[in-house]
Structure formats: structure tokens, C-alpha cells
Write a protein that holds these residues in place. Structure first.
Motif, PDB file in Angstrom:
ATOM      1  N   GLN A  97       0.831  -1.199   0.000  1.00 53.32           N
ATOM      2  CA  GLN A  97       0.000   0.000   0.000  1.00 53.32           C
ATOM      3  C   GLN A  97       0.873   1.258   0.000  1.00 53.32           C
ATOM      4  O   GLN A  97       2.005   1.254   0.489  1.00 53.32           O
ATOM      5  CB  GLN A  97      -0.917   0.024   1.228  1.00 53.32           C
ATOM      6  N   LEU A  98       0.312   2.317  -0.553  1.00 52.34           N
ATOM      7  CA  LEU A  98       0.962   3.623  -0.524  1.00 52.34           C
ATOM      8  C   LEU A  98       0.346   4.452   0.598  1.00 52.34           C
ATOM      9  O   LEU A  98      -0.876   4.599   0.672  1.00 52.34           O
ATOM     10  CB  LEU A  98       0.780   4.351  -1.850  1.00 52.34           C
ATOM     11  N   GLU A  99       1.185   4.986   1.478  1.00 54.09           N
ATOM     12  CA  GLU A  99       0.737   5.846   2.564  1.00 54.09           C
ATOM     13  C   GLU A  99       1.087   7.298   2.221  1.00 54.09           C
ATOM     14  O   GLU A  99       2.243   7.613   1.955  1.00 54.09           O
ATOM     15  CB  GLU A  99       1.417   5.433   3.869  1.00 54.09           C
ATOM     16  N   LEU A 100       0.078   8.154   2.214  1.00 48.72           N
ATOM     17  CA  LEU A 100       0.285   9.583   1.996  1.00 48.72           C
ATOM     18  C   LEU A 100      -0.092  10.334   3.261  1.00 48.72           C
ATOM     19  O   LEU A 100      -1.197  10.151   3.788  1.00 48.72           O
ATOM     20  CB  LEU A 100      -0.553  10.108   0.832  1.00 48.72           C
ATOM     21  N   ILE A 101       0.810  11.154   3.740  1.00 49.15           N
ATOM     22  CA  ILE A 101       0.564  11.956   4.938  1.00 49.15           C
ATOM     23  C   ILE A 101       0.786  13.421   4.600  1.00 49.15           C
ATOM     24  O   ILE A 101       1.843  13.793   4.081  1.00 49.15           O
ATOM     25  CB  ILE A 101       1.499  11.557   6.093  1.00 49.15           C
TER      26      ILE A 101
END
Length: 236
Positions: A97-101
Motif C-alpha cells: 500500500q501507498l501511505e500519503l501523509i
């Protein structure tokens, strides 16, 4: 063909927030605005997210509707080049998964400490240089060495906390995107609704359901903003 597609990089094009109140970020600063930037990491099914501190966009100052229009690239972890000439990634793309913060760049305690320590370090260096040139100082004495040592340690610690670890910065919101869908080799344009920021040390949300308005800022619609992004996997 799709079967032989062996990606080595994930390219993330951060466009910005969508138009309208729903897309706006929450106000994070006293002036009712924010200084946002985006951090991206990959989260495999097993193992820790990587890169450790992520890859980041530039900081846009004093805005709730940032438009970065910036492309980030994340190399897929590990992998080998097989005898058939194809690169095999160590991670299972289907479960990664790609985590964007979205974070807010603040000038807090550690940033102030960093700037003060830098001024002190420069001042001490000038004094030491002048004293050495004039021959009026003996910098082998214990007390002088101790002062220089404390000043250097203060500067290094402040630099690590303020610049490297960005300890003063606050999370605005975040989201998770499965990247298995990108194995079709196409570019995907997505609208990502940001969720409540997570305290990674406690692995819990920073806000409770009943007290979220008091603890964590939200936009005028009670949300955390919506980002427009484009994602694609690449072999080179």
C-alpha cells in the motif's frame, strides 16, 4: 505484456487539493492557514514502511488549498534480476500500500533551538578564531573545551530533531492506497479523502470520535481535505 511487467519504481504525482470547502485542509496555524507538504511511503504486508522518513514534496506556505504539481519517485524495495532478464521485486505489489501523509511545517521548540544553537556555534567559532590569531587564548583548557563541546552537542541534537526528524511538524491528515491496481501499467488519477492523523508511537488516532473538533483541527465541512493525485508503476 501485463504478465511480464516487473515494476521497479512507483511514481506519485501530487497535484493538490480539489476545489471547494471539502477539499480544503484544516487551519493549523494561528493565522488560520497552514504550511503543508506531503510525505509518501510504501507499506508492505510484512515489514516496516519504507523509505523510513518517506519522500516529500516542497512546503507551500500560508495556504489551505495547496497545488504542489510535483512528481515523487519511490524505488521498490530489494529485488533481483532473474536469468530471463526481468527484475523481480521482493515485495508483493498486490498487497503493498501507498501511505500519503499531509504535514504542517511548524516553527516549534526544536526549530527555535536549532537556530539559536547555530548562532551560538558561529559566535564561538568567530571568538575562537580571533583569539587564536591574536594569540590571546589557549583553547586546550578544560573549561573552554567543555563550552565548545556543549555548544556542538546542542547544535547537532537540534539539527537532528528539527531538520532530519522534523519533530516540530504536525500531521494534518493521511490516507492509504492499495497499489495492486497499478499492475495494469496504466496511470490512475485518484481523489483521496484524508482521514484523521495517526500517532505512530501509540498506533492510535490522535483524536477521539467525540472530541475531534477540540483536539485536531478540521476544515469547514468537518473533514481533513481531499487530494488529487496520479499514480503509475514504472520499470525504469
Amino acid at each position: 505484456s501485463v504478465i511480464s511487467f516487473q515494476p521497479r519504481f512507483l511514481r506519485v504525482h501530487i497535484v493538490g487539493t480539489i476545489d471547494g470547502p471539502r477539499g480544503q485542509l484544516p487551519p493549523m496555524d494561528a493565522n488560520g492557514l497552514a504550511d503543508p507538504y506531503v510525505v509518501c511511503r510504501l507499506v508492505p504486508q510484512s515489514g516496516k514502511p519504507y523509505p523510513k522518513y518517506g519522500v516529500s514534496t516542497k512546503i507551500l506556505h500560508n495556504t489551505l488549498t495547496p497545488q504542489w504539481n510535483q512528481e515523487l519517485e519511490i524505488p521498490l524495495r530489494g529485488g533481483t534480476l532473474d536469468t530471463d532478464g526481468f527484475f523481480r521485486c521482493d515485495d508483493d505489489i498486490g498487497t503493498t500500500q501507498l501511505e500519503l501523509i499531509v504535514r504542517d511545517a511548524d516553527i516549534g521548540m526544536w526549530k527555535v533551538s536549532y537556530h539559536l544553537s547555530r548562532i551560538v556555534a558561529i559566535g564561538l567559532a568567530i571568538v575562537a578564531t580571533v583569539a587564536y590569531v591574536e594569540g590571546s587564548g589557549d583553547f586546550t583548557q578544560f573549561r573552554q573545551q567543555a563550552v565548545l563541546g556543549v555548544a556542538t552537542s546542542w547544535f547537532v541534537l537540534s539539527y537532528i530533531m528539527a531538520v532530519s526528524r522534523k519533530s516540530d511538524y504536525e500531521n494534518v491528515g493521511q490516507c492509504i492506497v492499495p497499489i495492486g491496481m497499478l499492475m495494469d501499467q496504466g496511470e490512475h488519477a485518484l481523489l483521496l479523502t484524508l482521514r484523521a492523523p495517526i500517532d505512530e508511537k501509540k498506533l492510535t488516532t490522535m483524536i477521539s470520535f467525540k472530541q475531534k473538533a477540540k483536539v485536531c483541527p478540521m476544515n469547514s465541512t468537518g473533514g481533513f481535505g481531499v487530494l488529487r493525485v496520479r499514480l503509475v508503476l514504472s520499470e525504469r
